[in-house]
Every structure is written in C-alpha cells, then in structure tokens.
Enzyme design. Structure first.
Site, PDB file in Angstrom:
ATOM      1  N   HIS A   1      -6.028  -7.287  -0.586  1.00 43.20           N
ATOM      2  CA  HIS A   1      -6.256  -5.869  -0.907  1.00 43.20           C
ATOM      3  C   HIS A   1      -5.511  -5.458  -2.172  1.00 43.20           C
ATOM      4  CE1 HIS A   1      -6.656  -6.242   3.555  1.00 43.20           C
ATOM      5  NE2 HIS A   1      -7.735  -5.519   3.321  1.00 43.20           N
TER       6      HIS A   1
ATOM      7  N   HIS B   1       0.815  -1.226   0.000  1.00 43.67           N
ATOM      8  CA  HIS B   1       0.000   0.000   0.000  1.00 43.67           C
ATOM      9  C   HIS B   1       0.844   1.270   0.000  1.00 43.67           C
ATOM     10  CE1 HIS B   1      -3.676  -2.241   0.386  1.00 43.67           C
ATOM     11  NE2 HIS B   1      -3.300  -2.802   1.529  1.00 43.67           N
TER      12      HIS B   1
ATOM     13  N   TYR C   1      -4.292 -12.071   8.427  1.00 44.45           N
ATOM     14  CA  TYR C   1      -4.565 -11.626   9.798  1.00 44.45           C
ATOM     15  C   TYR C   1      -5.217 -12.676  10.674  1.00 44.45           C
ATOM     16  CZ  TYR C   1      -3.107  -7.666   7.262  1.00 44.45           C
ATOM     17  OH  TYR C   1      -2.343  -6.859   6.464  1.00 44.45           O
TER      18      TYR C   1
ATOM     19  N   ASP D   1      -4.511 -12.888   3.434  1.00 42.99           N
ATOM     20  CA  ASP D   1      -5.795 -12.370   3.926  1.00 42.99           C
ATOM     21  C   ASP D   1      -6.963 -12.740   3.009  1.00 42.99           C
ATOM     22  OD1 ASP D   1      -4.507 -10.645   2.179  1.00 42.99           O
ATOM     23  OD2 ASP D   1      -4.635  -8.885   3.475  1.00 42.99           O
TER      24      ASP D   1
ATOM     25  N   ASP E   1      -2.275 -10.584  -2.410  1.00 49.11           N
ATOM     26  CA  ASP E   1      -2.884 -10.108  -1.163  1.00 49.11           C
ATOM     27  C   ASP E   1      -4.359  -9.788  -1.435  1.00 49.11           C
ATOM     28  OD1 ASP E   1      -1.940  -8.686   1.659  1.00 49.11           O
ATOM     29  OD2 ASP E   1      -3.646  -7.638   0.730  1.00 49.11           O
TER      30      ASP E   1
HETATM   31  N1  Q9C Z   1     -12.243  -0.796   8.246  1.00 46.56           N
HETATM   32  C1  Q9C Z   1      -2.485  -5.276   4.122  1.00 46.56           C
HETATM   33  O1  Q9C Z   1      -3.126  -6.314   4.071  1.00 46.56           O
HETATM   34  N2  Q9C Z   1      -7.540  -1.286   7.538  1.00 46.56           N
HETATM   35  N3  Q9C Z   1      -3.035  -4.108   4.499  1.00 46.56           N
HETATM   36  C2  Q9C Z   1      -8.776  -1.128   6.868  1.00 46.56           C
HETATM   37  C3  Q9C Z   1     -11.194  -0.924   7.227  1.00 46.56           C
HETATM   38  C4  Q9C Z   1      -6.382  -1.327   6.713  1.00 46.56           C
HETATM   39  C5  Q9C Z   1      -4.428  -4.015   4.880  1.00 46.56           C
HETATM   40  C6  Q9C Z   1      -9.844  -0.714   7.826  1.00 46.56           C
HETATM   41  C7  Q9C Z   1      -6.147  -2.638   6.016  1.00 46.56           C
HETATM   42  C8  Q9C Z   1      -4.778  -2.673   5.386  1.00 46.56           C
HETATM   43  C9  Q9C Z   1      -1.035  -5.265   3.794  1.00 46.56           C
HETATM   44 ZN    ZN Z   2      -4.078  -7.180   2.526  1.00 46.21          ZN
END
Ligand code: Q9C
Ligand code: ZN
Length: 350
Positions: A203, A165, A329, A290, A201
């Site tokens: 995201h 990100h 996670y 994830d 990933d």
């Molecule tokens: N309510 C990676 O998996 N939080 N980053 C989102 C939404 C951030 C994920 C909150 C998620 C980032 C590397």
């Molecule tokens: Zn992610």
C-alpha cells in the site's frame, strides 16, 4: 542481524474491520508478529534484543501532540463515557464539507466524535492495549535505529502495529504512530544528514509521504499497488513528487495488478537509483510483505525467493539500514518471507 521485538504488541488485538457493509475479522493479527519472531528465532542467524524506552519526544516531533494525547486516553475516556463495545471505531465521517461556511466548534466532544476526528478508515479499531502496543512499536523502531547509529550495518525492528498510513495528525490503515517516519526524523536530527525511506509495502505510505512532503532532507520512495485501484486510493500517484523544499524528494512508483518478481525488480531499480542519487547517511525500509502472491487483501505476485533478491539489491546501496515491519497478511508464509528478505539483505543466502 540484530532484531528488536516487544511482546507488548500482543495487547493490541483488534477484532474487526469493516468491509462492504459487514464486520469481518481484522487482518492485522498478533500472530503476524509472532510467526515472524519464530521464523527468525528458528533460523539461528538473528540476535534478539528487547526494546528500550524512548519516551514521547520523538513521537511528538512527527505527530500532532493532540493526537498522541488522544490515543493515550482514548480507551479510558471511552469506558468513562459508559461505552461497552470492546473496540472503538468511527461511525461518522467529519468531512470538511460538514462545517462548510460555518464555525467549527471546539471542545472535547463525545468519544465517537473524537475517534472520527483522528481515524480516517474503518480498519483500525482502538482497543484497551492499542496505545501501549503503538508506543512499544515506536520503541522497537527507535531501538533498531540506535543499533545502526551504534555501528550495526543493519537492524530489523519487528514493529506491530505498523505505521506508514499514520500521518502527522491522522491514524488509520492499521497504523497509529508512524514508526518509520519517527525513525527517519530522529536519524535526520541525530546525524545532521539526509535520510532516505524506501517503502516496499503493497500500500502507498500516505502518512510517511505526508509527513515529509515539504521537507528536502528526507527522501520518500514508494512502490505500491496503483491507487487507481488500491487502498488508500487518495495518494501514491506518480505525479506526487513533493512541494517547496521537498520538491523532488517524493517518488511514487505505482504498480500494475499481478506484477511479479521480474517486473517488480525493474521498478525497484528505479527506486534504488533515486536513493543513490539523493545520497544520505542512512536508509529506512518500510518492509511490507503484502506484495506476496498469496496475500489475501492485495493483488501483486511476488514469491519467497523474490524477497531475497530485493534484500540483496537494497544492500547494494551500501548504506546503514533500519528495516521496520509494516504489512503482510498471508500469515502461513509471512515468517519465511521476512527471513528471506533479511537474509538477502545480509547477503547470507537462504
Ligand atoms: N476493503 C498496511 O498494510 N483495509 N495497511 C482496506 C479495503 C485497510 C493496510 C480495506 C488496509 C490497510 C500497513
Ligand atoms: Zn500494506
């Protein structure tokens, strides 16, 4: 398979992130990397290497040097300004509209203005150990790349914090430096050839996409939860495909909610076909777990055995491959899922 790890990540221990008006426990915890390390150690088929120092040159080749300077001194400046909180999070959102029609004042600014200048979300606190950990994650990634350039078919960098990100001049989404982008850029320069990045990933890797969007020698291919419903919301739509010399060198494959292994593998095959067509000397994988059915913040439905099959299909590209850890996670099964993926890649079964 050789694995690169650094204990320096333990010093990056953000306590909170912000959700629906509340501070909640941050999901990106040190135990993530520790449980992966233990699962690979217990397997016996992985050889651990300590990361080697690579300096800041490869980071500054990808990121705004001013962002690097900011992260290096953010904590000491926070303390020097008399701030007492143990983590730095933005409390303002300096949208372009703030200064619309006005001059944008320059100058060092208050530490709270600084963090809001560089960090785009409320999930990515900066703590005392963040800079050291982020530097070590880059060193882990570059050391894994060295192993592959040295003749290893595969290497795995157990990066923490993750990176995808982080854009050229922006941090967020638990990411500070973009480990995968730094490695891809480094490989492109050192091999003089084309490099493909496969981002699995959950995201969208907005940062990686942004860094290479106008470049034709690095292909970015991502499978992710459709940004119509999923973080980071503002990128990762199918119509984003690169610009200028980079036209056609970005491929986004947004996935529906609850997508399981069978459907996922069909999309993966499209991704692998694009990489095969693009060619290139090396492959970088942004490995997020994830996508797992039990992940607490995501909504796909992959199972442990799906990761082995994904690894096997990636190996069929027959390309020297640097695998770098991103998200994931659900800590109880994270180690086993990474192990399954890497075993699949090596073609050595469970
Ligand atoms: N309510 C990676 O998996 N939080 N980053 C989102 C939404 C951030 C994920 C909150 C998620 C980032 C590397
Ligand atoms: Zn992610």
């Amino acid at each position: 398979m050789r694995v690169v790890y650094s204990a320096e990540h333990l010093r990056h221990e953000p306590a909170h992130e912000y959700e629906d008006g509340k501070a909640i426990a941050n999901y990106e915890v040190p135990e993530r990397a520790e449980t992966i390390r233990r699962a690979l150690e217990a397997d016996g088929g992985f050889t651990f290497e300590v990361h080697t120092e690579h300096g800041t040159e490869s980071i500054a080749a990808v990121h705004d040097p001013a962002m690097l300077d900011y992260l290096a001194s953010a904590w000491s400046e926070w303390v020097a300004a008399g701030e007492k909180a143990p983590e730095i999070l933005p409390d303002t959102f300096p949208l372009p509209a703030y200064h619309e029609g006005m001059d944008r004042p320059r100058g060092p600014g208050h530490p709270r203005a600084q963090v809001a200048t560089w960090v785009f979300d409320a999930s990515s606190p900066i703590v005392e150990g963040t800079y050291g950990a982020a530097r070590s994650a880059v060193d882990v990634a570059l050391t894994a790349a060295d192993l592959v350039l040295g003749g290893e078919r595969f290497a795995y960098g157990l990066c923490r914090p993750p990176g995808h990100h982080a854009a050229r001049a922006m941090m967020g989404g638990y990411c500070y430096f973009n480990n995968a982008a730094i490695v891809a850029d480094d490989l492109a320069r050192r091999t003089g050839g084309r490099v493909a990045i496969l981002d699995v990933d959950y995201h969208h890797g907005n940062g990686t996409q942004q860094i290479f969007y106008a470049l034709g020698d690095v292909l970015y291919v991502s499978l992710h939860g459709d940004p119509a419903r999923a973080y980071p919301y503002f990128s990762g739509f199918a119509e984003e495909s690169g610009t200028g010399a980079g036209s056609g060198a970005t491929l986004n494959l947004p996935l529906p909610e609850r997508c399981g292994g069978e459907e996922y593998l069909m999309h993966l095959d499209r991704a692998l076909e694009a990489i095969d067509t693009f060619g290139g000397t090396t492959l970088v994988v942004s490995l997020g777990i994830d996508t797992y059915r039990l992940d607490p913040i995501c909504d796909l439905a992959l199972a442990t055995q799906d990761y082995a099959e994904i690894g096997r299909r990636v190996a069929a590209l027959e390309r020297p491959t640097v695998v770098l850890q991103e998200g994931g996670y659900y800590v109880p099964d994270l180690g086993e899922n990474v192990r399954s993926w890497l075993r699949g890649l090596e073609g050595t079964g469970n």
